[in-house]
Scaffold this active site. Structure first.
Site, PDB file in Angstrom:
ATOM      1  N   GLY A  47      20.500  -7.608  31.013  1.00 51.21           N
ATOM      2  CA  GLY A  47      21.786  -6.945  31.210  1.00 51.21           C
ATOM      3  C   GLY A  47      22.579  -6.875  29.927  1.00 51.21           C
ATOM      4  O   GLY A  47      22.043  -6.577  28.857  1.00 51.21           O
ATOM      5  N   GLY A  48      23.870  -7.158  30.002  1.00 49.15           N
ATOM      6  CA  GLY A  48      24.729  -7.072  28.830  1.00 49.15           C
ATOM      7  C   GLY A  48      24.284  -7.987  27.706  1.00 49.15           C
ATOM      8  O   GLY A  48      24.433  -7.647  26.527  1.00 49.15           O
TER       9      GLY A  48
ATOM     10  N   GLU B  23       4.652   9.634   1.762  1.00 53.06           N
ATOM     11  CA  GLU B  23       5.519  10.339   0.819  1.00 53.06           C
ATOM     12  C   GLU B  23       6.642  11.050   1.564  1.00 53.06           C
ATOM     13  O   GLU B  23       6.558  11.256   2.777  1.00 53.06           O
ATOM     14  CB  GLU B  23       4.698  11.326  -0.007  1.00 53.06           C
ATOM     15  CG  GLU B  23       3.624  10.650  -0.831  1.00 53.06           C
ATOM     16  CD  GLU B  23       3.015  11.574  -1.881  1.00 53.06           C
ATOM     17  OE1 GLU B  23       3.365  12.771  -1.900  1.00 53.06           O
ATOM     18  OE2 GLU B  23       2.191  11.081  -2.680  1.00 53.06           O
ATOM     19  N   PRO B  24       7.711  11.445   0.848  1.00 49.40           N
ATOM     20  CA  PRO B  24       8.866  12.057   1.518  1.00 49.40           C
ATOM     21  C   PRO B  24       8.515  13.291   2.336  1.00 49.40           C
ATOM     22  O   PRO B  24       9.085  13.511   3.399  1.00 49.40           O
ATOM     23  CB  PRO B  24       9.796  12.413   0.347  1.00 49.40           C
ATOM     24  CG  PRO B  24       9.426  11.475  -0.738  1.00 49.40           C
ATOM     25  CD  PRO B  24       7.961  11.244  -0.596  1.00 49.40           C
TER      26      PRO B  24
ATOM     27  N   GLY C  89       4.199  12.216   6.086  1.00 51.96           N
ATOM     28  CA  GLY C  89       3.823  10.905   6.588  1.00 51.96           C
ATOM     29  C   GLY C  89       2.451  10.974   7.225  1.00 51.96           C
ATOM     30  O   GLY C  89       1.464  10.479   6.695  1.00 51.96           O
TER      31      GLY C  89
ATOM     32  N   ILE D  88       7.621   1.792   2.131  1.00 50.65           N
ATOM     33  CA  ILE D  88       6.531   0.914   1.717  1.00 50.65           C
ATOM     34  C   ILE D  88       6.911  -0.552   1.926  1.00 50.65           C
ATOM     35  O   ILE D  88       7.839  -1.071   1.292  1.00 50.65           O
ATOM     36  CB  ILE D  88       6.148   1.167   0.245  1.00 50.65           C
ATOM     37  CG1 ILE D  88       5.930   2.662   0.001  1.00 50.65           C
ATOM     38  CG2 ILE D  88       4.914   0.358  -0.105  1.00 50.65           C
ATOM     39  CD1 ILE D  88       4.902   3.304   0.907  1.00 50.65           C
TER      40      ILE D  88
ATOM     41  N   GLU E 139       1.489   3.253  11.085  1.00 50.22           N
ATOM     42  CA  GLU E 139       0.017   3.231  11.158  1.00 50.22           C
ATOM     43  C   GLU E 139      -0.513   4.390  12.006  1.00 50.22           C
ATOM     44  O   GLU E 139      -1.548   4.275  12.649  1.00 50.22           O
ATOM     45  CB  GLU E 139      -0.491   1.891  11.722  1.00 50.22           C
ATOM     46  CG  GLU E 139      -0.093   0.676  10.913  1.00 50.22           C
ATOM     47  CD  GLU E 139      -0.977   0.439   9.708  1.00 50.22           C
ATOM     48  OE1 GLU E 139      -2.037   1.072   9.604  1.00 50.22           O
ATOM     49  OE2 GLU E 139      -0.593  -0.381   8.864  1.00 50.22           O
TER      50      GLU E 139
ATOM     51  N   PHE F 293       0.852  -1.186   0.000  1.00 46.36           N
ATOM     52  CA  PHE F 293       0.000   0.000   0.000  1.00 46.36           C
ATOM     53  C   PHE F 293       0.888   1.235   0.000  1.00 46.36           C
ATOM     54  O   PHE F 293       1.606   1.486   0.969  1.00 46.36           O
ATOM     55  CB  PHE F 293      -0.904  -0.008   1.239  1.00 46.36           C
ATOM     56  CG  PHE F 293      -1.987   1.026   1.230  1.00 46.36           C
ATOM     57  CD1 PHE F 293      -3.043   0.932   0.345  1.00 46.36           C
ATOM     58  CD2 PHE F 293      -1.971   2.091   2.124  1.00 46.36           C
ATOM     59  CE1 PHE F 293      -4.056   1.879   0.344  1.00 46.36           C
ATOM     60  CE2 PHE F 293      -2.972   3.039   2.135  1.00 46.36           C
ATOM     61  CZ  PHE F 293      -4.025   2.937   1.232  1.00 46.36           C
TER      62      PHE F 293
ATOM     63  N   GLN G 292      16.884  -4.711  30.116  1.00 44.51           N
ATOM     64  CA  GLN G 292      17.479  -4.469  31.426  1.00 44.51           C
ATOM     65  C   GLN G 292      17.605  -5.770  32.222  1.00 44.51           C
ATOM     66  O   GLN G 292      18.622  -6.011  32.889  1.00 44.51           O
ATOM     67  CB  GLN G 292      16.637  -3.452  32.212  1.00 44.51           C
ATOM     68  CG  GLN G 292      17.329  -2.866  33.425  1.00 44.51           C
ATOM     69  CD  GLN G 292      18.461  -1.917  33.053  1.00 44.51           C
ATOM     70  OE1 GLN G 292      18.531  -1.448  31.927  1.00 44.51           O
ATOM     71  NE2 GLN G 292      19.359  -1.647  33.989  1.00 44.51           N
TER      72      GLN G 292
END
Length: 394
Positions: free
Chosen positions: A346-347, A131-132, A135, A161, A370, A127, A343
């Site tokens: 962690g790492g 457009e640039p 939005g 798109i 949306e 769809f 979180q």
């Protein structure tokens, strides 16, 4: 592992939910990380989804569909997104943005021409709205289409798109200005442009923060000509058509968001039982328990919101406000849960090899696509009668 309860679902809905859940665990989870890291489109997974009938869920059997309803699609999206959002958004865009406008607004000839392949999942639809330069402000459409000798001549550019550049993309429905109405307002119409049409160029796919295994492209139309019978619905009704499309799509994106939020709970439950710190599993610490409890509460609340919006839609009741609420609440839940899950890990949560790393990258777009969260608040306020454009008092 957490598993979403049935909430009194009809037998066919519960059976579908469980089938998609098992498919996501068995077929998607083991391989999607590799696709994601390579930013590759998962054609084999999409083919399996098509074979399951997922792309035809809400469409009548006469068009190759499964004879189900939109709520069935939402359940499938939630279960897929518990594992991966790239796969889920491919289904969502293919159905609610690609095939649904053809079904809702197309002629019988157009439905018979395009829907069977779209329902089978052997081809995908897209769809072309954004457009640039606009939005959220879709009324500022700059793409134009003019009639010339029984053909629409389309010129313009569309951005962001989904499903528009795959090897199995069949068509893109494009919104374009086809004239001027009263007081000079643009007359916006929707026109179907098949893939491969001369003058229709698919740009290089985007390098994205998230949804890396889905297809997203810029589209350029330069003297692109399609037959006049590719007009979808009435001329000048394209704006109203895409508003209906977006209202339905917000319920679907809410379901997808709930899936991501619940997937964060799933992963944290597993990890908190396995990971030890200071001599015991981290799930034994109240700080972790409370964080996971909050995550579950968010997912639960957001699920109820999209269930309600879907029920109103299927009952033929007004659902614009409820769709906006569901999308707002669910996208917030997805973003908050992704942050908290990272979180908890962690790492390791910062490493893409773990699903929560993907979830964190995927969550943010849910507050944008949306209709942004700000737009959802605007719609809710308008439906409550707040402000000069309010439609009614509640």
């Amino acid at each position: 592992m957490s598993d979403a309860p049935g909430y009194g679902l009809a037998d066919e809905h519960e059976s579908l939910r469980r089938a998609v859940r098992e498919f996501a665990r068995a077929e998607v989870a083991p391989v999607i990380g590799d696709y994601y890291e390579r930013a590759a489109f998962p054609y084999d997974i999409v083919a399996k989804m098509g074979a399951m009938g997922l792309f035809g869920l809400p469409f009548p059997e006469e068009y190759g569909g499964m004879g189900g309803d939109y709520f069935a699609l939402c359940l499938a999206l939630e279960e897929l997104a518990r594992v991966d959002s790239s796969v889920a958004i491919t289904l969502e865009a293919g159905v609610s943005l690609g095939a649904m406008p053809v079904y809702r607004f197309g002629t019988e000839e157009q439905r018979g021409r395009w829907l069977p392949d779209l329902c089978a999942g052997t081809r995908l639809g897209a769809f072309g709205l954004t457009e640039p330069g606009g939005g959220t402000d879709a009324g500022a459409t700059r793409t134009t289409a003019r009639l010339d000798g029984g053909q629409w001549v389309i010129d313009g550019t569309k951005v962001f798109i989904t499903n528009s550049g795959t090897d199995i993309t069949a068509l893109v429905t494009v919104t374009a200005v086809t004239g001027r109405g009263p007081e000079g307002r643009p007359e916006i119409s929707a026109i179907v442009v098949p893939s491969g049409t001369p003058g229709f160029t698919v740009g290089q796919k985007y390098s994205k923060v998230g949804w890396s295994a889905s297809d997203t492209n810029e589209l350029v139309f330069a003297d692109c000509r399609v037959p006049a019978d590719h007009l979808l619905g009435e001329r000048g009704r394209g704006y109203a058509q895409f508003l209906r499309t977006l209202d339905e799509g917000r319920v679907a994106i809410a379901a997808l968001s709930v899936g991501l939020a619940q997937g964060c709970v799933d992963e944290c439950l597993r990890y908190s039982a396995e990971r030890t710190a200071f001599g015991r599993a981290i799930g034994g610490y109240q700080a972790i328990q409370f964080k996971i409890a909050d995550m579950e509460a968010r997912a639960h609340t957001a699920r109820l919101a999209y269930y309600d919006a879907a029920a109103r839609m299927l009952a033929g009741l007004p659902f614009k406000k409820e769709a906006a609420i569901a999308k707002l609440v669910a996208s917030n839940a997805a973003m908050d849960n992704a942050r908290d899950a990272t979180q908890v890990f962690g790492g390791y949560g910062f490493m893409n090899e773990f699903p929560v790393g993907r979830f964190y990258r995927d969550a943010k777009i849910l507050e944008i696509g949306e209709g942004t969260s700000e737009v959802q608040r605007m719609l809710i306020a308008r439906e409550l009668g707040v402000g000069p454009e309010g439609s009614r008092a509640s």
